[in-house]
Structures are given as C-alpha cells and as structure tokens.
Design a protein around this motif. Sequence first.
Motif, short mmCIF file in Angstrom:
data_model
loop_
_atom_site.label_atom_id
_atom_site.label_comp_id
_atom_site.label_asym_id
_atom_site.label_seq_id
_atom_site.Cartn_x
_atom_site.Cartn_y
_atom_site.Cartn_z
N SER A 238 0.80 -1.25 0.00
CA SER A 238 0.00 0.00 0.00
C SER A 238 0.82 1.28 0.00
CB SER A 238 -0.93 0.01 1.23
OG SER A 238 -1.67 -1.16 1.30
N THR B 187 -0.01 -1.05 -4.27
CA THR B 187 -1.03 -0.25 -4.96
C THR B 187 -0.64 -0.01 -6.42
OG1 THR B 187 0.00 1.58 -3.73
CG2 THR B 187 -2.17 0.89 -3.02
N LYS C 35 -6.52 -3.86 -4.73
CA LYS C 35 -5.12 -4.22 -4.94
C LYS C 35 -4.92 -4.72 -6.37
CE LYS C 35 -4.37 -3.36 -0.63
NZ LYS C 35 -3.73 -2.10 -0.26
#
Length: 411
Positions: free
Chosen positions: A133, A163, A246
Amino acid sequence: MKTFRPERTQRRRILRAFAALPIAGLPLTTLLGALARAHAEPAAVSDAALTAAAQILNVMDFEPLAKATLPPAHFAYLATGADDDQTVRLNHEAFSHYQIRSRRLIDVSHADLSTQVFGQPWTCPIYLSAVGSMRAFHPDGELAVARAAGAKSALMMLSTVATTSIEDAIAARGTPVWQQLYTTDDWSITQAIVRRAERAGSSAIVLTVDNLTGRNNETLERAKRVDTRDCAQCHVSDFAGYTRRKPMLAGLDLSHATELSPLNMSWDFFARLRGVVSGKLIIKGIVTAEDAALAVRHGADGIVVSNHGGRDEETLRPSIDCLPEVVAAVKRRVPVFVDGGIRRGTDVFKALALGATGVGIGRPYVWGLAAFGQSGVEAVIDLLTRELRQIMRQAGTPTIAAITPEHVIHG
Ligand SMILES: Cc1cc2nc3c(=O)[nH]c(=O)nc-3n(C[C@H](O)[C@H](O)[C@H](O)COP(=O)(O)O)c2cc1C
C-alpha cells in the motif's frame, strides 16, 4: 533541490486530506471539515528549513520528516509493531551488540560493493523489501520506489498488496522486480498471481510465511482513534473490498477466498507452490535453523531471515540474531538474505559478515518516499551505500567477498 519546510508540510497535508477524499458527491461541509482538521494538526518538525533529501545526514533522520508529512494513521501503519513494539526496537538495537573487527594496512583505494545473486550482478547488496500500500505514503507510491530502484540499480521486491501492478512496477524499474507472494485459502488465486508475475518477467517469487491472519498492531489501532479523517471513505474493512483495491488481486475471482496468509499454510503448500513456480522461489520470514533446513529440503532457492520488521509477532528476537543459525543450517546451499532494523551501513556490513548475501530495508526507504518522493528513496539508498563503502574501507575489506565472519564479534 527540494526543501523540507514545516509550513510546506502543512500545505501538503491539507492537499493530501483532499486527495484522500473521493470528492465527487461529497457535500461542501464535509470537504471544509477535512480542511479544518488538516489545519488543526500541528506539524511535528520545528526546524526552520530542513534541506533536500540529499542533505539529510542518515536514514533515521527521514523518520520525523515522514511523520510530519503523513496522516497519523498512515504513519502508524508504517511504524507499528506487534503488541508493545519491542521487537521493532530490538531489531535495530541488536546491531549494537555486534562489533566490527577492523583490519589494517590493506589497500582499500577501490571499494567494490558489487555482488552476485542467482548469477545476476547487483551493484550493491542492499535491496528494497516488500512494503504494501505505498500510495498511503506518497501519491506516486510504488512507481516512485521503482524509479528510484532503477536509478540506483537496486533490487525491488513488490508486495502482493501493492497499490501498483507488477507490470507497471517493472516498466518503472526498467528491469524485473521480485514478486512477494501472499497466498489466500484458494489455490487458484495463488496460481494466478504466480503466472501473472512470471509472465510480466518477475525473476523470483518470494513467499512470505510470517504474516498470519489476525496480528495485533496496537500502535496502529491507537493512531486510528486520533486520526480525525474519515478512514472509511478510503478503506473497506472486509476481505472482498480490501482485495478489490489491490492491482495484483483485482480481476481475480475471490469468491472462494476468505483471507490472506491463511492459518493452514504448511510445508505441503510450499511443496505444491514449488511445483508451479518455474523461476526462483524464495521463502521470507524464516528465523530458525530447523525451518531453514526444511526450506532447503523443500526446494527453496533462497531464504529471507525476517520477522516482518516486528509487525507480526512480539518474539523479542531480532532478525540479526536469527541469521547465524540459519546460515549454519543452510551450509551455503542457497543464498540467505536478511531484513529488519537495518539503519546504517555498518548494520549492512555486520549482516554480510554474518553470512547474508543480500540485506533488505523496509521502513527507511518509505520514510524517504513519504518525505521527498522518488528522490527521498534514492537518498536513502545513497546514504546506506556511502556508509557501507566507508566501513568497508575502514575494516580493510575492499570487496563484498572480503567481508567474513572474522570481521564481527558479538559482545
Ligand atoms: C508498512 C509495511 C508494510 C509491509 N508490507 C509487507 C508486505 O506486503 N509483504 C511482506 O512480505 N513484507 C512486508 N513488510 C515487511 C518488510 O518487507 C520487511 O520485512 C521489514 O519492513 C524489514 O524491517 P525494517 O522495516 O525494520 O527495515 C512490510 C513492512 C512495513 C513497514
């Protein structure tokens, strides 16, 4: 040259507060509330003007800058350990119990930091370990990290829960990255991620085995309570909502999967995975000689000694202390890597002396990313590389191969 100024941080925080909101459809009062909250948060840095990434003295100096820049819950996601965060602290502190035995009168006018991993040349043994992330830390997230890795010829390990997709990361890096693998309890999902990563050109799959579902991150939970932003605007707490966001999981049929890193993962699973990974298969999160021996027996091509930066379990056992027993059990059959608490070139040197082939960093490059984007990540790599070169010269070890167990003692 980018200058770090608290007032700029404040402005950035305000912009971030807006950027974090899905603005379309929100009432003006909500947006104004976010703006007011962002204004109310004091900047943590008091120095009048901290100058550009290239002038920061050491990688730890990036941490307060990252803290001043990031929303509280995002910084805490980065900082948190498990339970009391003691293993996070010990990971770094443990390096101070190892002392370097410097040798003299050796020609070190050419210090060569290059090495070979799986027959491939690396310019330096330091690599960027998987962090999920990364757009939580900078709008360019993994892309900025990949570009920095490319600029510095450093290996990057991309998280399953990045990400950014592996295709985009490889395009930004310019050469293949390693794909870190979180499994689900649905085998077809695991297979699909492996196939996609290998098709994209990933040169290694790194299975993480130390991050079981259900960890206790109290530092993160506390920060969420004081973070005044509406986290639910961006974060969906259920598994389906989380995985949809994702890129490496998007588009997969996750209706038969219920969790990442399932509790029933076993050596049978590893053997099955070995059967479908055609390139290198590395296992990340090994901390004992017993498991190192099992990993080799099950066909692992490499082992990462890691406790996930102290985020998953409060073992109080620093990863550098786990390295020697793993190295001894592996008996040079496969390369051993290590991460956790690496903050200085001398830490890298000690890990190499204790038998590591490569040394991973996590939080330090993310601090650089949060504070300065791509140039911050580059500066972190530069600092560690410079410090490593310096201690190699001081210790009389002009090459990586010259660094041996005789160069370190445990005091
Ligand atoms: C915010 C954060 C996210 C992480 N995400 C992952 C991940 O997705 N997969 C993984 O294998 N390890 C992950 N790790 C662990 C790192 O790869 C690495 O093992 C650890 O950060 C090394 O310790 P250090 O942060 O002290 O350098 C993460 C670490 C942090 C700090």
